[in-house]
Design an enzyme around this catalytic site. Structure first.
Site, PDB file in Angstrom:
ATOM      1  N   ILE A   1     -36.233  25.150 -33.519  1.00 15.89           N
ATOM      2  CA  ILE A   1     -37.642  25.220 -33.136  1.00 15.89           C
ATOM      3  C   ILE A   1     -37.903  24.360 -31.898  1.00 15.89           C
ATOM      4  O   ILE A   1     -37.271  23.325 -31.709  1.00 15.89           O
ATOM      5  CB  ILE A   1     -38.561  24.808 -34.312  1.00 15.89           C
ATOM      6  CG1 ILE A   1     -40.041  25.003 -33.949  1.00 15.89           C
ATOM      7  CG2 ILE A   1     -38.257  23.408 -34.807  1.00 15.89           C
ATOM      8  CD1 ILE A   1     -40.995  24.948 -35.123  1.00 15.89           C
ATOM      9  N   CYS A   2     -38.809  24.843 -31.077  1.00 14.85           N
ATOM     10  CA  CYS A   2     -39.345  24.121 -29.925  1.00 14.85           C
ATOM     11  C   CYS A   2     -38.257  23.819 -28.893  1.00 14.85           C
ATOM     12  O   CYS A   2     -37.776  24.713 -28.219  1.00 14.85           O
ATOM     13  CB  CYS A   2     -40.054  22.857 -30.396  1.00 14.85           C
ATOM     14  SG  CYS A   2     -41.240  22.190 -29.220  1.00 14.85           S
ATOM     15  N   HIS A   3     -37.835  22.553 -28.761  1.00 13.96           N
ATOM     16  CA  HIS A   3     -36.780  22.160 -27.832  1.00 13.96           C
ATOM     17  C   HIS A   3     -35.392  22.257 -28.462  1.00 13.96           C
ATOM     18  O   HIS A   3     -34.396  21.966 -27.807  1.00 13.96           O
ATOM     19  CB  HIS A   3     -37.002  20.722 -27.340  1.00 13.96           C
ATOM     20  CG  HIS A   3     -38.104  20.588 -26.349  1.00 13.96           C
ATOM     21  ND1 HIS A   3     -39.436  20.569 -26.712  1.00 13.96           N
ATOM     22  CD2 HIS A   3     -38.085  20.458 -24.996  1.00 13.96           C
ATOM     23  CE1 HIS A   3     -40.183  20.434 -25.635  1.00 13.96           C
ATOM     24  NE2 HIS A   3     -39.388  20.363 -24.578  1.00 13.96           N
TER      25      HIS A   3
ATOM     26  N   SER B   1     -38.266  29.405 -33.395  1.00 19.40           N
ATOM     27  CA  SER B   1     -39.719  29.354 -33.307  1.00 19.40           C
ATOM     28  C   SER B   1     -40.099  28.503 -32.100  1.00 19.40           C
ATOM     29  O   SER B   1     -39.267  27.767 -31.563  1.00 19.40           O
ATOM     30  CB  SER B   1     -40.292  28.749 -34.596  1.00 19.40           C
ATOM     31  OG  SER B   1     -41.362  29.499 -35.061  1.00 19.40           O
ATOM     32  N   ARG B   2     -41.383  28.599 -31.701  1.00 21.48           N
ATOM     33  CA  ARG B   2     -41.808  27.955 -30.455  1.00 21.48           C
ATOM     34  C   ARG B   2     -42.347  26.540 -30.622  1.00 21.48           C
ATOM     35  O   ARG B   2     -41.928  25.634 -29.917  1.00 21.48           O
ATOM     36  CB  ARG B   2     -42.884  28.809 -29.775  1.00 21.48           C
ATOM     37  CG  ARG B   2     -42.441  30.210 -29.454  1.00 21.48           C
ATOM     38  CD  ARG B   2     -43.591  31.054 -28.969  1.00 21.48           C
ATOM     39  NE  ARG B   2     -44.598  31.170 -30.044  1.00 21.48           N
ATOM     40  CZ  ARG B   2     -45.589  32.044 -30.056  1.00 21.48           C
ATOM     41  NH1 ARG B   2     -45.746  32.863 -29.059  1.00 21.48           N
ATOM     42  NH2 ARG B   2     -46.428  32.091 -31.067  1.00 21.48           N
TER      43      ARG B   2
END
Length: 171
Positions: free
Chosen positions: A103-105, A153-154
């Site tokens: 997720i994310c980074h 996921s973002r």
């Protein structure tokens, strides 16, 4: 069946991107093990809302002993991706098509591990160019599930969908 989920993590991780997926996985009956630079080290999230004790040092673990890999975002993946031990650990999951939850980074670690070519993925907007340059197919969606078992996921806003997808993947 209970899965054993490795979480590679170090200081300044995005607090809720670890705590929320961990809670969802544990509630579903899975075991989540934190892996970092030093066992017993206490690390803090970048927002100061979560403190985590590293259960195992990277030198103490064998990726073959785990069923899935969780990579929370924040500044943690950027610190981990400079260490070949974490890259090798990550590569094992990709090469054996074991579930990877990012997720994310988190995809920064996957970029440096060189395992994204041809895979479908999402990430926080500023990492999108990195995953594209690594040969991945980038989608700006809440959750992207690649056939190889990579689930991404973002941002924290996507956590409800992300958590549902990762729990479902381990059924």
């Amino acid at each position: 069946m209970m899965a054993k989920v490795a979480t590679v993590i170090t200081k300044l991780f995005e607090d809720v991107e670890f705590t929320s997926p961990k809670e969802a996985l544990v509630a579903a009956g899975h075991e989540v093990i934190t892996i970092g630079f030093n066992a017993g080290e206490i690390i803090e999230g970048k927002k100061g809302q979560a403190r985590v004790t590293i259960e195992k040092a990277i030198d103490e673990v064998n990726p073959a002993d785990f069923d899935a890999l969780l990579i929370p975002g924040g500044y943690s993946p950027d610190q981990l991706r400079k260490d070949d031990r974490f890259l090798d650990f990550t590569r094992h999951f990709a090469l054996h098509q074991k579930p990877i939850f990012s997720i994310c980074h988190g995809p920064q670690l996957l970029v440096n591990a060189g395992v994204l070519s041809g895979r479908n993925i999402t990430a926080v907007k500023q990492v999108a160019i990195d995953v594209k340059n690594a040969g991945a197919n980038f989608f700006d969606e809440a959750v992207v599930i690649d056939p190889t078992g990579l689930i991404s996921s973002r941002t924290p806003e996507d956590l409800p969908a992300f958590n549902a997808a990762i729990v479902n993947a381990l059924k």
